[in-house]
Each structure stands twice: as structure tokens, then as C-alpha cells.
Design a protein around this motif. Structure first.
Motif, PDB file in Angstrom:
ATOM      1  N   GLU A  25      -0.982  -1.686   1.752  1.00  0.00           N
ATOM      2  CA  GLU A  25      -2.355  -2.017   1.387  1.00  0.00           C
ATOM      3  C   GLU A  25      -3.175  -2.369   2.623  1.00  0.00           C
ATOM      4  OE1 GLU A  25      -1.892  -5.152  -1.417  1.00  0.00           O
ATOM      5  OE2 GLU A  25      -1.710  -3.798  -3.135  1.00  0.00           O
ATOM      6  N   GLU A  26      -2.547  -3.074   3.583  1.00  0.00           N
ATOM      7  CA  GLU A  26      -3.236  -3.462   4.810  1.00  0.00           C
ATOM      8  C   GLU A  26      -3.677  -2.237   5.601  1.00  0.00           C
ATOM      9  OE1 GLU A  26      -0.352  -4.574   3.812  1.00  0.00           O
ATOM     10  OE2 GLU A  26      -0.635  -6.729   3.442  1.00  0.00           O
ATOM     11  N   ARG A  27      -2.794  -1.238   5.672  1.00  0.00           N
ATOM     12  CA  ARG A  27      -3.114  -0.026   6.428  1.00  0.00           C
ATOM     13  C   ARG A  27      -4.218   0.774   5.736  1.00  0.00           C
ATOM     14  NH1 ARG A  27       1.358   4.565   8.038  1.00  0.00           N
ATOM     15  NH2 ARG A  27       0.092   5.713   9.553  1.00  0.00           N
ATOM     16  N   LEU A  28      -4.175   0.805   4.413  1.00  0.00           N
ATOM     17  CA  LEU A  28      -5.227   1.488   3.650  1.00  0.00           C
ATOM     18  C   LEU A  28      -6.580   0.811   3.864  1.00  0.00           C
ATOM     19  CD1 LEU A  28      -3.879   2.507   0.123  1.00  0.00           C
ATOM     20  CD2 LEU A  28      -4.960   3.968   1.820  1.00  0.00           C
ATOM     21  N   ALA A  29      -6.580  -0.507   3.858  1.00  0.00           N
ATOM     22  CA  ALA A  29      -7.817  -1.256   4.063  1.00  0.00           C
ATOM     23  C   ALA A  29      -8.437  -0.912   5.419  1.00  0.00           C
ATOM     24  CB  ALA A  29      -7.558  -2.749   3.953  1.00  0.00           C
ATOM     25  N   ALA A  60      -7.915   1.879   7.053  1.00  0.00           N
ATOM     26  CA  ALA A  60      -8.309   3.287   7.022  1.00  0.00           C
ATOM     27  C   ALA A  60      -9.647   3.485   6.332  1.00  0.00           C
ATOM     28  CB  ALA A  60      -7.235   4.114   6.328  1.00  0.00           C
ATOM     29  N   LEU A  61      -9.891   2.728   5.273  1.00  0.00           N
ATOM     30  CA  LEU A  61     -11.123   2.881   4.505  1.00  0.00           C
ATOM     31  C   LEU A  61     -12.206   1.906   4.933  1.00  0.00           C
ATOM     32  CD1 LEU A  61      -9.548   3.408   0.965  1.00  0.00           C
ATOM     33  CD2 LEU A  61     -10.381   5.149   2.555  1.00  0.00           C
ATOM     34  N   ASN A  62     -11.873   1.078   5.929  1.00  0.00           N
ATOM     35  CA  ASN A  62     -12.832   0.116   6.465  1.00  0.00           C
ATOM     36  C   ASN A  62     -13.340  -0.848   5.399  1.00  0.00           C
ATOM     37  OD1 ASN A  62     -14.324  -1.026   8.560  1.00  0.00           O
ATOM     38  ND2 ASN A  62     -16.112   0.260   8.140  1.00  0.00           N
ATOM     39  N   VAL A  63     -12.412  -1.373   4.578  1.00  0.00           N
ATOM     40  CA  VAL A  63     -12.751  -2.356   3.551  1.00  0.00           C
ATOM     41  C   VAL A  63     -11.737  -3.491   3.641  1.00  0.00           C
ATOM     42  CG1 VAL A  63     -13.770  -0.651   2.014  1.00  0.00           C
ATOM     43  CG2 VAL A  63     -11.330  -1.165   1.810  1.00  0.00           C
ATOM     44  N   ILE A 119      -9.106  -3.077  -1.929  1.00  0.00           N
ATOM     45  CA  ILE A 119      -8.026  -2.122  -2.190  1.00  0.00           C
ATOM     46  C   ILE A 119      -7.272  -2.524  -3.452  1.00  0.00           C
ATOM     47  CG2 ILE A 119      -5.805  -1.239  -1.338  1.00  0.00           C
ATOM     48  CD1 ILE A 119      -8.174  -0.002   0.065  1.00  0.00           C
ATOM     49  N   ARG A 120      -6.959  -3.811  -3.576  1.00  0.00           N
ATOM     50  CA  ARG A 120      -6.206  -4.289  -4.740  1.00  0.00           C
ATOM     51  C   ARG A 120      -7.005  -4.136  -6.027  1.00  0.00           C
ATOM     52  NH1 ARG A 120      -3.921  -9.570  -1.439  1.00  0.00           N
ATOM     53  NH2 ARG A 120      -2.198  -8.453  -0.398  1.00  0.00           N
ATOM     54  N   GLN A 121      -8.303  -4.392  -5.932  1.00  0.00           N
ATOM     55  CA  GLN A 121      -9.160  -4.251  -7.106  1.00  0.00           C
ATOM     56  C   GLN A 121      -9.219  -2.795  -7.564  1.00  0.00           C
ATOM     57  OE1 GLN A 121     -13.222  -5.477  -6.497  1.00  0.00           O
ATOM     58  NE2 GLN A 121     -13.616  -5.791  -8.671  1.00  0.00           N
TER      59      GLN A 121
END
Length: 297
Positions: free
Chosen positions: A129-133, A135-138, A143-145
Motif C-alpha cells: 500500500e505504501e508503494r502504491l501511495a 506511485a499515485l502521489n496520494v 489507497i485504503r479507502q
């Protein structure tokens, strides 16, 4: 005579296997201007590819008469970023028809449900989730929501709204309703083309208590119990009238098409026009206005 529907073959939109294609063999339909490369969208996609790679493969179609050459239908920014990184090839989906003009119109540009599915795919591949955040700059809470977006949403509603630009808070309101009421609310949103959070809140406010998930008595700021009950009755009446109109729409539309077509033929008849102009000028004026509206449509 054609064969039975059971024996007819359904044409697939894509070839059954993806293909790794050299970037030099892919022809792009538009150039990436400096303005596009400076856009927020470009930066987000670039960060996403850097962190998690390509999640949604570009879509190409084979160019007739040119062996091993492909035309890009979707994924121009992704291809440009890969070229700038120095990548030599990319895995693509192969479309069976060259629908370059209409393809992009059918693809939702990061509708919230599509973003939810993209996040789930990335998580299934082991992306944190941290890496996705990053990547998407959020932030990670976003991400969890989005990961839990469809929890409590019935499948029919998810399908209805999958390509619509629906605010995430609207889904939070839909989750307050039971499945059947969720579906009614989603269909109303589709018919009105309104998906805003305030509109969703108004639908919840107009929902009878027994159609809500929570047994806790509903309260709406600024409204008394009597006003809420009045809203519920009015919403029920409006919904009933809407269903009746929806059922008769097809027949009414056909009658209207036939009637306007008949009026067009009347107006083309010189003798009829002269008669109406002499004895019924007000009818002629209305008929001409209807014909003008039809021709302008």
C-alpha cells in the motif's frame, strides 16, 4: 438462412494472448507535446510505472499489409514514458478491430471503480500500500479507502457505476442503503446523470428507515421528523411516477417520431400549407416550429 444463435461464433474484441512488442514496431496516433509531459496526469503515470510497472497493458491493433507493425489505440503516455526510460519492448493487448477513433471514448479515464480494480490488481501482485501511495502521489489512507470502495455495494450497482465519474463519498452514502434501495438510487443517478455527494445524501434522506442498513433512527440536520417523513413520501411518489414514465418512454418516443414524420410530409404539400395558412395559421405556425426542431436535432 443463418445458423441458430447457439451455433454462431462470438467475435472476440482482443486476441486470446497478449504479446511482447518492440517499441519501435508500434505506431503512435498522436505526438506527446511538451504540455502533456508537464501535466499532472503524465507525472502520476510516470511515478506509477517507476514504482509498480505497467498494470494496464497498452492496446494495439495489427496494421494490415505490414508484418510485425502495430497501431497504438490506447496507452500513448505509457508508451512515451517507456521510450524515455530506454525500455525496448512492452506487453500489449491485441485488439481485433481498428477502432482508434471510438476506442478511447469507451474507456473511462480513471473512474473510481476502475481505480479500485487497478489497486486490487497491484496488491494481488504483491505491491505494498505504501508503494502504491507513492506511485499515485496520494496518502496511504486514500489507497485504503479506495481498496474498500465496493465493500457493502451490491454487484449490480458496481456494474452500473463502473465507468462513471462518481465521487468516492457517493459510495459511502450508497452503503447506508440496503441492496434493493441501492439499485434504485443508482438507477435514479444514471437517469438524472447526477452522481454528486450532495445528491446521494438527498437520496439517503428520502429513503424510508426500513430500507437503510442501520436500525438507528435517521436524522437529517435542519429537518424535523415530520419533514423527513414528508420527503420520504414525496420521494416514493416521484420514484413511482419515474418508473411509469420509464415504462412508456419507448412507445411514446416511437409515436412522436411517427407524428413528426407525418407533419414533415404535410408541410411539404403546398396545397395543405396554403389551406392551413388561410384557415388555421396558428396550427401552421406550430407545425412549422415542430418540423424545424426535428430538422435541427
Amino acid at each position: 438462412m443463418t445458423g441458430s444463435p447457439r451455433n454462431r461464433k462470438i467475435k472476440l474484441a482482443f486476441e486470446t494472448t497478449s504479446l511482447r512488442i518492440p517499441l519501435g514496431d508500434i505506431e503512435m496516433l498522436r505526438a506527446m507535446t511538451p504540455a502533456i509531459k508537464k501535466s499532472i496526469k503524465y507525472g502520476q503515470i510516470e511515478a506509477s510505472i517507476r514504482e509498480v510497472g505497467i498494470i494496464e497493458p497498452p492496446v494495439v491493433v495489427r496494421i494490415k499489409g505490414k508484418d510485425d507493425r502495430y497501431r497504438l489505440l490506447d496507452g500513448h503516455i505509457r508508451i512515451e514514458i517507456l521510450k524515455e526510460r530506454g525500455d525496448k519492448d512492452v506487453v500489449c493487448l491485441i485488439a481485433t478491430d481498428d477502432e482508434a477513433i471510438t476506442y478511447n471514448k469507451r474507456i473511462s479515464r480513471m473512474a473510481i471503480v476502475q481505480e479500485h480494480k487497478m489497486i486490487l490488481k497491484a496488491l494481488e501482485k504483491g505491491v505494498s500500500e505504501e508503494r502504491l501511495a507513492r506511485a499515485l502521489n496520494v496518502n496511504i489512507s486514500s489507497i485504503r479507502q479506495k481498496r474498500r470502495l465496493l465493500d457493502g455495494i451490491c454487484e449490480e450497482v458496481a456494474k452500473l457505476l463502473q465507468d462513471r465519474m462518481v465521487p468516492i463519498n457517493t459510495f459511502s452514502e450508497l452503503k447506508k442503503m440496503r441492496p434493493m434501495r441501492q439499485l434504485e438510487a443508482a438507477e435514479t443517478m444514471m437517469a438524472m446523470n447526477k452522481f454528486s455527494w450532495p445528491y446521494a445524501k438527498s437520496l439517503v434522506a428520502a429513503t424510508p428507515q426500513h430500507q437503510l442498513v442501520s436500525d438507528k433512527k435517521k436524522t437529517v440536520r435542519g429537518l424535523s421528523d415530520e419533514q423527513i417523513e414528508h420527503m420520504e413520501r414525496e420521494a416514493t411518489n416521484i420514484d413511482r411516477e419515474f418508473r411509469m414514465i420509464e415504462q412508456s418512454y419507448g412507445t411514446d418516443h416511437l409515436d412522436l417520431v411517427l407524428a413528426t414524420g407525418y407533419l414533415c410530409r404535410l408541410i411539404e404539400n403546398v396545397r395543405v400549407v396554403h389551406h392551413l395558412a388561410r384557415y388555421h395559421p396558428e396550427l401552421l405556425s406550430e407545425f412549422q416550429r415542430i418540423v424545424q426542431l426535428r430538422n435541427a436535432a
